[in-house]
Design a protein around this motif. Structure first.
Motif, PDB file in Angstrom:
ATOM      1  N   LEU A 187       1.905   4.126   6.072  1.00 54.02           N
ATOM      2  CA  LEU A 187       1.548   5.244   5.199  1.00 54.02           C
ATOM      3  C   LEU A 187       0.268   5.481   5.316  1.00 54.02           C
ATOM      4  CD1 LEU A 187       3.106   5.121   1.419  1.00 54.02           C
ATOM      5  CD2 LEU A 187       0.921   6.085   2.201  1.00 54.02           C
ATOM      6  N   CYS A 225       1.239   8.490  -3.232  1.00 51.33           N
ATOM      7  CA  CYS A 225       1.591   7.408  -2.274  1.00 51.33           C
ATOM      8  C   CYS A 225       2.649   6.212  -2.438  1.00 51.33           C
ATOM      9  CB  CYS A 225       0.155   6.445  -1.865  1.00 51.33           C
ATOM     10  SG  CYS A 225      -1.022   7.462  -1.393  1.00 51.33           S
ATOM     11  N   VAL A 228       6.171   7.493  -1.698  1.00 47.66           N
ATOM     12  CA  VAL A 228       6.296   7.316  -0.411  1.00 47.66           C
ATOM     13  C   VAL A 228       6.612   6.044  -0.041  1.00 47.66           C
ATOM     14  CG1 VAL A 228       5.770   7.685   2.186  1.00 47.66           C
ATOM     15  CG2 VAL A 228       5.322   9.313   0.040  1.00 47.66           C
ATOM     16  N   LEU A 245       3.602   7.982   8.312  1.00 51.64           N
ATOM     17  CA  LEU A 245       3.903   9.212   7.320  1.00 51.64           C
ATOM     18  C   LEU A 245       2.625   9.499   6.483  1.00 51.64           C
ATOM     19  CD1 LEU A 245       7.288   8.098   5.449  1.00 51.64           C
ATOM     20  CD2 LEU A 245       6.946   9.696   7.538  1.00 51.64           C
ATOM     21  N   VAL A 247       0.420  11.100   3.681  1.00 54.32           N
ATOM     22  CA  VAL A 247       0.590  11.375   2.796  1.00 54.32           C
ATOM     23  C   VAL A 247      -0.943  12.171   2.292  1.00 54.32           C
ATOM     24  CG1 VAL A 247       0.883  11.006   0.001  1.00 54.32           C
ATOM     25  CG2 VAL A 247       2.130   9.483   1.961  1.00 54.32           C
TER      26      VAL A 247
END
Length: 253
Positions: A187, A225, A228, A245, A247
């Motif tokens: 992330l 965050c 996700v 991913l 963010v």
């Protein structure tokens, strides 16, 4: 254990360790996972009121003081989390060190500090917990990366390099354990309004320059965050692995 899908994942019974989680993105993730029913341990570099307050705020079962730039304290965190939880199903690697210098100005000590915490300590935690996840047939590894993996800051060369290396490591491990029910993802936050960034973003000119690079037109929040991370921890993300991913409101574009 059954688990709901969609917007309200049920993590009841899941055991979670979130490093670097006494404030900012870390505590927001710990709070979200705890709110979904998980048993959560949080971590901060040192004991004190901040860790105690964060533990209560996040609904964590334990706050563990361990400075992860020191290998012996990584071992202590592994032992304490293992004892408190009886194992870890979801490992969130959020602790990181970010130091600023001109690209040619980093000395050996600064390089070692950042590399030790941002990469080596994370690898030791993965070694400690991910093989057991694979044996049990379920696990989630969520490493917190950075927009700097693709849009490097001119004064954070070592930090950016360490986050890119972390991404590579997670992607490599994802291939090894995907067939055993373990997902491994990164992330990568963009410009997030946290205490770490407060001083820099207080400069109006700097803040305007940052906002100009974000297509969404706003700074992110820790909760952006955390939501996700909650998805990645849930059954809804069971077929998502080896990916990053962002963010970041489109900042990586």
């Amino acid at each position: 254990m059954t688990e709901a899908s969609g917007l309200h994942p049920d993590l009841a019974g899941r055991r979670v360790l979130v490093t670097g989680s006494s404030q900012g993105i870390g505590i927001a993730i710990a709070r979200a996972l705890s709110g979904a029913g998980a048993k959560v341990c949080i971590n901060a570099p040192s004991p004190g009121a901040e860790l105690d307050d964060a533990c209560r705020e996040a609904g964590a079962i334990l706050g563990i003081a361990a400075n992860l730039s020191r290998p012996e304290e990584v071992e202590r965190l592994v032992a304490a989390a293992g004892q408190a939880l009886g194992g870890v199903d979801i490992l969130v690697l959020n602790a990181a060190l970010q130091e600023r210098q001109p690209w040619h100005g980093f000395d050996r000590a600064s390089i070692d500090r950042q590399w030790e915490l941002n990469l080596a300590a994370n690898y030791r935690l993965i070694q400690a917990f991910v093989p057991a996840m694979a044996e049990r047939g379920f696990g989630r590894l969520i490493a917190i990366g950075s927009i700097q993996q693709v849009r490097e800051h001119p004064e954070m060369l070592v930090y950016a390099a360490s986050k890119a290396a972390l991404e590579s490591m997670v992607r490599n491990i994802a291939r090894q354990v995907a067939g055993q029910g373990v997902t491994c993802n990164v992330l990568a936050p963009g410009a997030i309004a946290t205490a770490r960034n407060r001083e820099a973003l207080a400069d109006a000119a700097y803040r305007d320059a940052v906002l100009a690079r974000i297509p969404a037109g706003r700074l992110g929040t820790p909760e952006d965050c955390a939501e996700v991370a909650l998805f990645l921890a849930s059954n809804a993300a069971r077929y998502v692995t080896g990916t990053t991913l962002f963010v970041d409101g489109g900042m990586h574009l």
